[in-house]
Design an enzyme around this catalytic site. Structure first.
Site, short mmCIF file in Angstrom:
data_model
loop_
_atom_site.label_atom_id
_atom_site.label_comp_id
_atom_site.label_asym_id
_atom_site.label_seq_id
_atom_site.Cartn_x
_atom_site.Cartn_y
_atom_site.Cartn_z
N ASN A 1 -5.66 -9.77 -7.62
CA ASN A 1 -6.26 -10.27 -6.23
C ASN A 1 -6.99 -11.78 -6.30
O ASN A 1 -6.79 -13.18 -5.46
CB ASN A 1 -5.51 -9.72 -5.45
N CYS B 1 -20.84 -10.06 2.79
CA CYS B 1 -20.58 -10.34 3.99
C CYS B 1 -19.41 -10.34 4.92
O CYS B 1 -19.28 -10.00 6.04
CB CYS B 1 -21.92 -11.68 4.27
N THR C 1 1.00 -1.00 0.46
CA THR C 1 0.13 0.35 0.18
C THR C 1 0.72 1.20 -0.02
O THR C 1 0.52 2.23 -0.49
CB THR C 1 -0.94 -0.28 1.07
#
Lengths: 402, 300
Positions: free
Chosen positions: A151, A325, A73
């Site tokens: 990914n 979820c 990141t």
């Protein structure tokens, strides 16, 4: 049977050989590499060797093109923010709809700051349209950032070709390659890629270490200013143990890259074939002809992914899902939405991602339990009736406020 | 993965009353397939007594959606329809020994399916008042739609206003950037500009001017007044608060109803303390009454 880890795109086990080379940097060579005493005199050598090990894996020309960061990141943020700070007159960024949040959230933020963000769509197999990319390139674009491999689905983008196009148009090109490095061979010196992000923990190095590859001559503005570390391009005391560990992990990745593309791929292929043959109403997502060798993402229709993961977990099997979820959001994975996978399938996607530690007997174990798990949940599903989906599922069950 | 209670896991791994009830005479279908949770509840109701004889569920959804459906059918079996209508989503969550804030909507879905099924049995039309946005405040489970509505309705201007009116942002404060984004958006729609230093909108409770120190009697009366004003918000969540004793600047309270044993009780107490301090203009410490017993025993 011991627990089975098939979530290697999330993170990997640190290789014991990596741990071994790291220990002395905690207990003996713990000096600050900038210091002039015997607690530090081996550290600089360790860092230099690590830089060369990374260099060999990604095939770049100079070891000074490797900048150690804290994670993928940070590398991504550094690359994009550097490009816009170095070229303040350019107000556009090109990226894709299926990037990792490390790119997309930053772009959303920059959009609020007044930048124009071009998010290229993908087709149902997760592929980009290169002509569309070509048309977006202009002297207004500060940087194009396109992931090397996705990914979730493992789909590989033609980044070398795109870098050529960008270069010809005078646009900087960055690729988030955290999923690709160590899984597919690369030779950056033969490409026009200006910047590349990689992350240690995706290739059996520890978490908290990453790299930004910065082609020599690429205009650059550091994200962190301060000391002279990384030639002033990323200030902050070096994470020496992790850097050395990452070096070792890159050396091992290079050694195993053929294994990854033969043996690991065979595990993936067998699991995928077994599941799609045994279980009705499931399909593989992404570009099946152009994928990472270790990844398969399978959509199980009419059931929900978190439920599948909970039952897999009970059977000692770790995987991940693109359902809403599992992340606590209101939408299934943006990658599945971008590929226009219907909701009844997108919520039921399961990603199995392998590493060199997995075995064929583990694949057999998953194949043994998976049909039962899917059948159990379908028995509860309002879209399922006995042996198949209800007739016209979307009409037969149409809940209020759907 | 979520930190599910043992009860949630029990109902997920061994769901009760799965599948549709044969010859059901009431059906409720609710949920949102885009969000990934949807539920069909079927009931067999005795026409003479209106007692629910059987209940069955079919659920497309995550672990907590399946567990909520399962426990709902267990709760309502044997109830009359009128009794069943009193079941709240908090009852469902309580039976499951709590749900993570991101998953509370699963219990809401259960209650709504029940209402829809009963309406279906009675030949009425069931309308949902359901609109759910992205979860903003994870401490108090407040979503974006709720915050937007409150900002519109009460002309809120700052994050503190939003916290005062909705509780959102009153816990860990990590969502303040998101709340500012909502304020910016709504204010822009009204043609105004977000100013983080805007004067506070008058809170639901009037803030008293700071005057001479309060007498103990005045203090107790004030505290009662503030608790009274907070009571509707607590009762909306199925809870309540009771003032037990005031010693100096410390108020001892009992959290009752759904607040009792709720994971959020500590947050709620912190919120009450904050409000008391704002209104009374002096430092007030709010402590669970259970702590008073300890104090007394130490004193003795």
């Amino acid at each position: 049977m011991a627990d089975i880890y098939l979530d290697n795109n999330a993170t990997t086990r640190v290789d014991p050989a990596v741990v071994d080379v790291m220990i002395p940097y905690f207990l003996e060579q713990y000096g600050n590499p900038s210091s002039i005493h015997k607690f530090a005199d081996g550290v600089a050598r360790g860092l230099k060797q690590a830089r060369q090990q990374v260099q060999a894996l990604i095939g770049c020309e100079h070891d000074s093109e490797i900048i150690f960061t804290s994670c993928g990141t940070e590398s991504n943020s550094t690359a994009i923010l550097s490009a816009i700070k170095a070229q303040p007159n350019k107000k556009e960024i090109i990226t894709t709809t299926v990037e990792h949040p490390a790119i997309l959230s930053l772009c959303d933020y920059l959009e609020k700051e007044g930048y124009t963000i071009h998010r290229m769509p993908v087709d149902k197999a997760g592929r980009l349209n290169l002509n569309a990319f070509k048309n977006l390139l202009s002297d207004q674009v500060a940087i194009a950032s396109v992931m090397w491999a996705n990914n979730e689905t493992g789909t590989i983008f033609p980044v070398a070709e795109m870098a050529e196009l960008a270069n010809a148009a005078g646009v900087m090109f960055h690729t988030d390659a955290v999923q690709a490095v160590g899984k597919i061979p690369m030779m950056l010196q033969d490409t026009k890629i200006d910047m590349l992000s990689l992350s240690g923990h995706k290739l059996h190095a520890p978490k908290g270490i990453g790299v930004l590859y910065l082609r020599r001559g690429t205009r650059y503005r550091p994200l962190l200013r301060g000391g002279h570390q990384e030639r002033g391009r990323r200030a902050g005391t070096e994470n020496s143990a992790s850097i050395v560990g990452l070096g070792k992990a890159c050396e091992l990745a290079l050694e195993f890259i053929e294994y990854e593309n033969t043996k690991v791929k065979a595990l993936r292929d067998r699991l995928e074939k077994g599941i799609t043959e045994q279980i009705p109403h499931c399909f593989v997502t992404g570009d099946m002809n152009n994928r990472l060798p270790n990844t398969t993402d399978i959509a199980f229709e009419y059931i929900e992914g978190e439920s599948i993961l909970m039952l897999l977990n009970k059977a000692g099997i770790a995987a991940s899902s693109g359902s809403a979820c599992t992340s606590g959001s209101l939408e299934p994975s943006h990658v599945m939405r971008a590929m226009d996978i219907p909701y009844t399938a997108a919520h039921g996607t399961i990603r199995f991602s392998f590493s060199r530690y997995n075995t064929m007997s583990e694949v057999d174990e998953v194949l043994k339990v998976m049909p039962g798990i899917v059948a159990t949940l379908r028995k509860l599903s309002p879209y399922w009736d006995g042996n198949g989906p209800v007739v016209d599922p979307e009409k037969a069950f149409a809940p209020a406020y759907s | 993965m979520w930190d599910y209670s043992d009860k949630v896991k029990e109902h997920f791994f061994n769901p009760k009353n799965a599948g549709a009830v044969v010859d059901a005479n009431a059906t409720g279908e609710v949920g949102s397939i885009s969000c990934g949770d949807a539920l069909r509840l079927t009931l067999k109701v005795d026409d003479a007594t209106e007692v629910i004889l059987e209940a069955g569920f079919q659920t497309f959804g995550c672990g907590s959606a399946i567990a909520s459906s399962s426990v709902l059918t267990e709760i309502i079996k044997g109830m009359t329809l009128d009794e069943a209508l009193k079941v709240t989503n908090q009852d469902i969550a309580d039976q499951l020994e709590g749900l993570p804030p991101e998953k509370m909507h699963c219990s809401v879905m259960g209650r709504e399916a029940l209402q829809a099924a009963i309406a279906n049995y009675r030949g009425e039309e069931w309308k949902d008042d359901h609109e759910e946005g992205a979860l903003i405040c994870k401490c108090f489970a407040i979503d974006a739609v709720m915050i937007e509505e409150m900002v519109w309705a009460n002309k809120l201007r700052t994050v503190q206003d939003v916290t005062n009116f909705t509780k959102a942002g009153g816990g860990c404060a990590a969502c303040h950037e998101d709340i500012e984004a909502i304020l910016e958006k709504v204010l822009a729609e009204k043609g105004e500009k977000f100013n983080p230093n805007a004067a506070p909108v008058e809170a639901p409770v009037k803030i008293a001017a700071v005057k001479a120190p309060l007498t103990n009697l005045q203090r107790i009366k004030k505290i009662e007044q503030v608790l009274e004003s907070l009571r509707p918000a607590l009762m909306a969540d199925g809870g309540d608060v009771e003032l037990v004793e005031v010693i100096g600047n410390t108020a001892y309270v009992n959290m009752t109803g759904a607040c009792n044993g709720c994971q959020m009780a500590a947050m709620t107490i912190a919120g009450i303390q904050q409000r008391l301090m704002e209104v009374m203009g002096e430092f007030i410490k709010v402590v669970p009454a259970t702590e008073m017993a300890k104090l007394v025993s130490i004193g003795a």
